[in-house]
Design a protein around this motif. Structure first.
Motif, PDB file in Angstrom:
ATOM      1  N   ALA A 142      50.654  33.234  22.293  1.00 34.91           N
ATOM      2  CA  ALA A 142      51.227  32.103  21.551  1.00 34.91           C
ATOM      3  C   ALA A 142      50.988  30.790  22.289  1.00 34.91           C
ATOM      4  O   ALA A 142      50.644  29.772  21.678  1.00 34.91           O
ATOM      5  N   GLY A 143      51.206  30.794  23.630  1.00 35.22           N
ATOM      6  CA  GLY A 143      51.007  29.575  24.399  1.00 35.22           C
ATOM      7  C   GLY A 143      49.583  29.069  24.328  1.00 35.22           C
ATOM      8  O   GLY A 143      49.336  27.870  24.137  1.00 35.22           O
ATOM      9  N   ILE A 144      48.610  29.988  24.466  1.00 37.83           N
ATOM     10  CA  ILE A 144      47.208  29.589  24.364  1.00 37.83           C
ATOM     11  C   ILE A 144      46.887  29.116  22.950  1.00 37.83           C
ATOM     12  O   ILE A 144      46.196  28.102  22.751  1.00 37.83           O
ATOM     13  N   GLY A 145      47.395  29.839  21.954  1.00 34.20           N
ATOM     14  CA  GLY A 145      47.136  29.459  20.569  1.00 34.20           C
ATOM     15  C   GLY A 145      47.705  28.109  20.224  1.00 34.20           C
ATOM     16  O   GLY A 145      47.032  27.285  19.563  1.00 34.20           O
ATOM     17  N   VAL A 146      48.921  27.838  20.646  1.00 32.87           N
ATOM     18  CA  VAL A 146      49.537  26.536  20.372  1.00 32.87           C
ATOM     19  C   VAL A 146      48.738  25.423  21.035  1.00 32.87           C
ATOM     20  O   VAL A 146      48.503  24.357  20.441  1.00 32.87           O
ATOM     21  N   MET A 147      48.303  25.661  22.256  1.00 29.32           N
ATOM     22  CA  MET A 147      47.518  24.652  22.959  1.00 29.32           C
ATOM     23  C   MET A 147      46.203  24.371  22.235  1.00 29.32           C
ATOM     24  O   MET A 147      45.798  23.215  22.052  1.00 29.32           O
ATOM     25  N   LEU A 148      45.526  25.423  21.806  1.00 35.02           N
ATOM     26  CA  LEU A 148      44.250  25.241  21.111  1.00 35.02           C
ATOM     27  C   LEU A 148      44.439  24.558  19.759  1.00 35.02           C
ATOM     28  O   LEU A 148      43.618  23.718  19.350  1.00 35.02           O
ATOM     29  N   LEU A 149      45.508  24.896  19.047  1.00 40.09           N
ATOM     30  CA  LEU A 149      45.766  24.266  17.754  1.00 40.09           C
ATOM     31  C   LEU A 149      46.034  22.777  17.906  1.00 40.09           C
ATOM     32  O   LEU A 149      45.503  21.952  17.150  1.00 40.09           O
ATOM     33  N   THR A 150      46.866  22.416  18.848  1.00 43.85           N
ATOM     34  CA  THR A 150      47.186  20.999  19.034  1.00 43.85           C
ATOM     35  C   THR A 150      45.973  20.232  19.565  1.00 43.85           C
ATOM     36  O   THR A 150      45.755  19.064  19.212  1.00 43.85           O
ATOM     37  N   ARG A 151      45.171  20.886  20.408  1.00 45.09           N
ATOM     38  CA  ARG A 151      43.943  20.230  20.882  1.00 45.09           C
ATOM     39  C   ARG A 151      42.983  19.976  19.719  1.00 45.09           C
ATOM     40  O   ARG A 151      42.398  18.897  19.596  1.00 45.09           O
ATOM     41  N   ARG A 152      42.839  20.974  18.858  1.00 45.28           N
ATOM     42  CA  ARG A 152      41.942  20.813  17.717  1.00 45.28           C
ATOM     43  C   ARG A 152      42.466  19.742  16.767  1.00 45.28           C
ATOM     44  O   ARG A 152      41.692  18.943  16.218  1.00 45.28           O
ATOM     45  N   ALA A 153      43.776  19.731  16.566  1.00 47.91           N
ATOM     46  CA  ALA A 153      44.360  18.711  15.693  1.00 47.91           C
ATOM     47  C   ALA A 153      44.152  17.317  16.271  1.00 47.91           C
ATOM     48  O   ALA A 153      43.889  16.356  15.547  1.00 47.91           O
ATOM     49  N   TRP A 154      44.270  17.188  17.603  1.00 42.86           N
ATOM     50  CA  TRP A 154      44.045  15.899  18.255  1.00 42.86           C
ATOM     51  C   TRP A 154      42.621  15.416  17.996  1.00 42.86           C
ATOM     52  O   TRP A 154      42.385  14.273  17.624  1.00 42.86           O
ATOM     53  N   ARG A 155      41.668  16.306  18.214  1.00 39.34           N
ATOM     54  CA  ARG A 155      40.264  15.916  18.062  1.00 39.34           C
ATOM     55  C   ARG A 155      39.891  15.657  16.597  1.00 39.34           C
ATOM     56  O   ARG A 155      39.003  14.850  16.310  1.00 39.34           O
ATOM     57  N   ALA A 156      40.541  16.350  15.671  1.00 40.00           N
ATOM     58  CA  ALA A 156      40.229  16.188  14.249  1.00 40.00           C
ATOM     59  C   ALA A 156      40.902  14.972  13.639  1.00 40.00           C
ATOM     60  O   ALA A 156      40.556  14.559  12.533  1.00 40.00           O
ATOM     61  N   ASP A 157      41.869  14.388  14.355  1.00 41.37           N
ATOM     62  CA  ASP A 157      42.617  13.246  13.827  1.00 41.37           C
ATOM     63  C   ASP A 157      41.829  11.969  14.099  1.00 41.37           C
ATOM     64  O   ASP A 157      41.835  11.431  15.204  1.00 41.37           O
ATOM     65  N   ASP A 158      41.127  11.487  13.109  1.00 42.27           N
ATOM     66  CA  ASP A 158      40.303  10.283  13.262  1.00 42.27           C
ATOM     67  C   ASP A 158      41.100   9.000  13.060  1.00 42.27           C
ATOM     68  O   ASP A 158      40.602   7.912  13.339  1.00 42.27           O
ATOM     69  N   ALA A 159      42.312   9.142  12.545  1.00 43.98           N
ATOM     70  CA  ALA A 159      43.117   7.950  12.282  1.00 43.98           C
ATOM     71  C   ALA A 159      43.582   7.336  13.603  1.00 43.98           C
ATOM     72  O   ALA A 159      43.569   7.967  14.657  1.00 43.98           O
ATOM     73  N   ASP A 160      43.996   6.078  13.517  1.00 38.92           N
ATOM     74  CA  ASP A 160      44.554   5.427  14.690  1.00 38.92           C
ATOM     75  C   ASP A 160      45.821   6.161  15.120  1.00 38.92           C
ATOM     76  O   ASP A 160      46.553   6.702  14.285  1.00 38.92           O
ATOM     77  N   PRO A 161      46.116   6.190  16.433  1.00 37.19           N
ATOM     78  CA  PRO A 161      47.345   6.838  16.884  1.00 37.19           C
ATOM     79  C   PRO A 161      48.555   6.251  16.176  1.00 37.19           C
ATOM     80  O   PRO A 161      48.634   5.034  15.965  1.00 37.19           O
ATOM     81  N   PRO A 162      49.495   7.087  15.773  1.00 37.15           N
ATOM     82  CA  PRO A 162      50.666   6.562  15.059  1.00 37.15           C
ATOM     83  C   PRO A 162      51.498   5.663  15.948  1.00 37.15           C
ATOM     84  O   PRO A 162      51.581   5.869  17.158  1.00 37.15           O
ATOM     85  N   ALA A 163      52.063   4.649  15.354  1.00 38.03           N
ATOM     86  CA  ALA A 163      52.935   3.757  16.108  1.00 38.03           C
ATOM     87  C   ALA A 163      54.162   4.525  16.572  1.00 38.03           C
ATOM     88  O   ALA A 163      54.665   5.403  15.874  1.00 38.03           O
ATOM     89  N   PRO A 164      54.642   4.228  17.774  1.00 37.72           N
ATOM     90  CA  PRO A 164      55.833   4.939  18.253  1.00 37.72           C
ATOM     91  C   PRO A 164      57.032   4.659  17.367  1.00 37.72           C
ATOM     92  O   PRO A 164      57.194   3.535  16.866  1.00 37.72           O
ATOM     93  N   PRO A 165      57.861   5.650  17.141  1.00 40.10           N
ATOM     94  CA  PRO A 165      59.035   5.425  16.289  1.00 40.10           C
ATOM     95  C   PRO A 165      60.019   4.481  16.962  1.00 40.10           C
ATOM     96  O   PRO A 165      60.219   4.538  18.175  1.00 40.10           O
ATOM     97  N   VAL A 166      60.602   3.614  16.201  1.00 38.48           N
ATOM     98  CA  VAL A 166      61.571   2.648  16.714  1.00 38.48           C
ATOM     99  C   VAL A 166      62.937   2.993  16.131  1.00 38.48           C
ATOM    100  O   VAL A 166      63.093   3.064  14.910  1.00 38.48           O
ATOM    101  N   PRO A 167      63.934   3.226  16.960  1.00 37.96           N
ATOM    102  CA  PRO A 167      65.248   3.599  16.429  1.00 37.96           C
ATOM    103  C   PRO A 167      65.903   2.444  15.688  1.00 37.96           C
ATOM    104  O   PRO A 167      65.709   1.272  16.034  1.00 37.96           O
TER     105      PRO A 167
END
Length: 698
Positions: free
Chosen positions: A157-182
């Motif tokens: 699970a740990g390896i899978g989660v890491m690979l999924l989030t890495r792939r999602a990071w690389r596939a996300d071509d949009a600008d990084p989302p703005a940090p949430p402001v409370p």
């Protein structure tokens, strides 16, 4: 006609000046809302910078031989100067637009954009298997299960989660989302909760044996205005200091210096002044990380996280036990406040690469060094998890710079203190080792609560806000999964010699936040009401599970007493007896009393020197030596657990220089032996806890 008068053109009308505040400045109500929204960040950042400054001054004071009170006053001046500089810079920015509204909740489902669904299901399944089997470990239902089952499933699970989030990071071509402001309402809620937690800290008292060291050191500093660099428990700063406790932590000295400057008792400064402030900072730290990592419903996630800490205690290693009941101990503040803030600051650093965020990472590492030596062990693991995640997406430079900023000071402080002051080898303490299975059981617990903790560990990163939060949470899950594989902790302990504290490795997780993220699960439905209802149902199910199957913080099973008024964190009868002994006119020499009274005595005053402050610490002074054997024999004699012959007692009393023997009236053998040894009764106290004291006359 060229010589005709030109037609007069009327000038455009001038708009009247705006009513109310000066143009370009925010309205007072808007300014107030902005200040309220920013208050948690301002309070926690100021706390980090302030305590980092204190820790640096405290460490520098060893070079100049300054007394703690002088260092404290210098720190106050430094804080005032920094506050003035910050205020002046803030006034210059008064025309800057107010804080923008918070962005809409992240609509991206687990793991971010581009995540292949065919890989998501197997990873979630492995995480569920790991969580369920790990939670069953140590229960009758899990007796037939080998720990290899949750270990292997967790690693997958740990390896899978890491690979999924890495792939999602690389596939996300949009600008990084703005940090949430409370919003002001969200921050106001967090502040209200933090104040409520701070107030409750005054009424909860846990009898913690470690307090004889932590609070005892504060009392020593408060009464003597001196930092003990050698042993202060068994001797008057004469015997070598314990190797596991070098003088690098500064929190006890801060509390002692505060008490000395204000002219109050060291224990009162710790439990009545410092503890409520620490509670506010710890709760706001939890709020800030939860708000930053939660993709939606941050208030609900935060509420569940706080409820988890209150309802899940009992075990001596549960995170709830290290919150309010032990928050004033540096290690409690480290796991409750430093860990979430470090994840938050690293998130900001990787997102912005700003000098401000890097400064906060460094300042927090200095703060961690001032709280506990454990920071030199856990922070490298935490930073390693974050750095690994960043390396996997090609951010090696940011990972190296952030990692050095986070670990250089804590590790350097330990190394320098050992080189300059030396230290002893606590070989006996290393016998207390807990393997991977028992480490999970002690910290993440077993049963339903253990299953929820496992789901937070292995599935929580899939629910985190996309990009950096999800990636860092995945890095933590991967590193923790590796550490839970049988044999890894044993190897790490053999290589480093830190086996005694390796059960604390789950601290690198921001577990309360990850548990809160479980109620942010995304349901692909067009109905907003349905999506919110699912989150509320998950939160209600978790809170119900904590209430039914866990031990709350205020339960006697958590070794906690609740009081109707603010009290010291001591059993009241023991406290009264210790004060009574301290107030007697005693002969010179050590005081022998029941073990619990001797442990309480050094918290009451450092002026009363006792035979055995705590038997656990004798492992640092050779258990086969007369130094240790005499103390253990006399403590058992005063407790009534053993009846050694008079010659043995006489030899130990003479070697240690015992001048006073105080025992409960029910211990007739000890009372008779004291008289036979030439001690004379000089004071008696009625019950409850009736006690008689005998003094050496010759």
């Amino acid at each position: 006609m060229p010589n005709a008068d030109p037609v007069a053109v009327a000038p455009p009308p001038v708009a009247p000046p705006p009513a109310g505040p000066v143009a370009g400045r925010p309205r007072p109500a808007h300014r107030l809302r902005s200040a309220l929204a920013a208050a948690p960040a301002v309070i926690t950042d100021a706390g980090v910078l302030g305590f980092a400054l204190w820790t640096v001054l405290y460490h520098a004071s060893f070079l100049f031989g300054l007394r703690p009170s002088v260092t404290f006053l210098s720190w106050l001046v430094g804080c005032v100067v920094i506050a003035v500089v910050v205020a002046v810079r803030a006034l210059r920015r008064t025309r800057v637009p107010v804080t923008p509204p918070a962005p809409a909740a992240d609509p991206v489902p687990a793991g971010g954009t581009g995540q292949p669904r065919r890989f998501l299901l197997p990873v979630v399944a492995a995480g569920v298997v790991a969580a369920v089997t790990a939670g069953l470990a140590g229960t009758p239902a899990g007796d037939v299960l080998s720990w290899w089952v949750p270990a292997v499933a967790g690693a997958v699970a740990g390896i899978g989660v890491m690979l999924l989030t890495r792939r999602a990071w690389r596939a996300d071509d949009a600008d990084p989302p703005a940090p949430p402001v409370p919003t002001a309402l969200q921050s106001g809620y967090a502040l209200l909760i933090s104040v409520g937690v701070a107030i409750s800290s005054l009424y909860l008292a846990r009898n913690t044996p470690d307090d004889v060291y932590y609070v005892g050191k504060t009392v020593w500093v408060a009464e003597r205005d001196l930092v003990p660099t050698n042993d202060f428990l068994f001797t008057e700063n004469v015997a070598p200091a314990m190797g596991s406790l070098p003088p690098t932590p500064s929190i006890e000295v801060f509390d002692g210096a505060l008490a000395h400057v204000l002219g109050i008792h060291g224990a009162s400064a710790t439990w009545y002044l410092a503890l409520p402030v620490m509670a506010v900072l710890a709760v706001l730290a939890l709020w800030r990380l939860t708000h930053r990592w939660a993709p939606r419903r941050p208030v609900l996630a935060f509420s569940v996280a706080v409820t988890y800490l209150y309802l899940v205690a009992g075990s001596d290693a549960a995170l709830g036990t290290f919150h309010l009941p032990r928050l004033y101990e540096g290690k409690g503040m480290f796991v409750s406040a430093v860990i979430p803030l470090m994840w938050l600051y690293l998130t900001e650093w990787f997102d912005t690469r700003s000098r401000r965020s890097l400064l906060l990472v460094f300042a927090l590492s200095v703060t961690a060094a001032g709280l506990t030596t454990t920071s030199a062990i856990i922070l490298p693991m935490l930073v390693g998890a974050a750095g690994l995640a960043m390396l996997l997406v090609g951010r090696w430079k940011d990972a190296v710079v952030g990692g050095l900023a986070a670990v250089a000071y804590p590790v350097g402080a330990i190394v320098v203190s050992r080189l300059v002051l030396g230290g002893m080898d606590a070989a006996g303490a290393d016998d207390a080792f807990f393997d991977a299975e028992y480490t999970y059981r002690r910290t993440l617990l077993v049963g339903i609560v253990g299953v929820i903790s496992g789901l937070a560990l292995w599935c929580g990163p899939l629910l985190a806000r996309r990009r950096t939060p999800a990636l860092l949470a995945a890095g933590a899950a991967l590193v923790m999964s590796v550490l839970l594989v049988p044999g890894v902790l044993e190897t790490l302990g053999a290589l480093t010699g830190i086996s005694v504290v390796l059960w604390r490795v789950p601290w690198l997780l921001a577990l309360p936040t990850l548990i809160g993220l479980l109620c942010t699960v995304h349901v692909p439905s067009p109905s907003r009401l349905l999506r919110g209802a699912v989150g509320a149902l998950v939160a209600a199910a978790m809170v119900t599970s904590f209430a039914v199957w866990a031990t709350p913080m205020w339960s006697p099973d958590s070794w906690v007493e609740t009081h109707t008024r603010p009290t010291w964190k001591l059993p009241q009868q023991r406290q009264e007896i210790a004060f009574w002994i301290a107030g007697r006119d005693r002969p010179d020499g050590l005081v022998l009393a029941p073990s619990t009274i001797m442990r309480t005595s050094l918290i009451v005053t450092s002026r009363v020197r006792v035979v055995l402050p705590r038997d656990f610490y004798l492992v640092e002074y050779d258990l086969n030596s007369d130094f240790a054997k005499d103390r253990l024999l006399l403590a058992h004699f005063a407790d009534g657990r053993e009846k050694p012959d008079r010659a043995q007692v006489a030899t130990a009393v003479d070697r240690l220089g015992v001048g006073t023997i105080c025992v409960y009236n029910g211990n007739r053998y000890a009372r008779q032996t004291a008289v036979e040894l030439g001690f004379t009764e000089f004071a008696s106290r009625r019950g409850p806890g009736a006690t008689t004291c005998y003094g050496r006359t010759g």
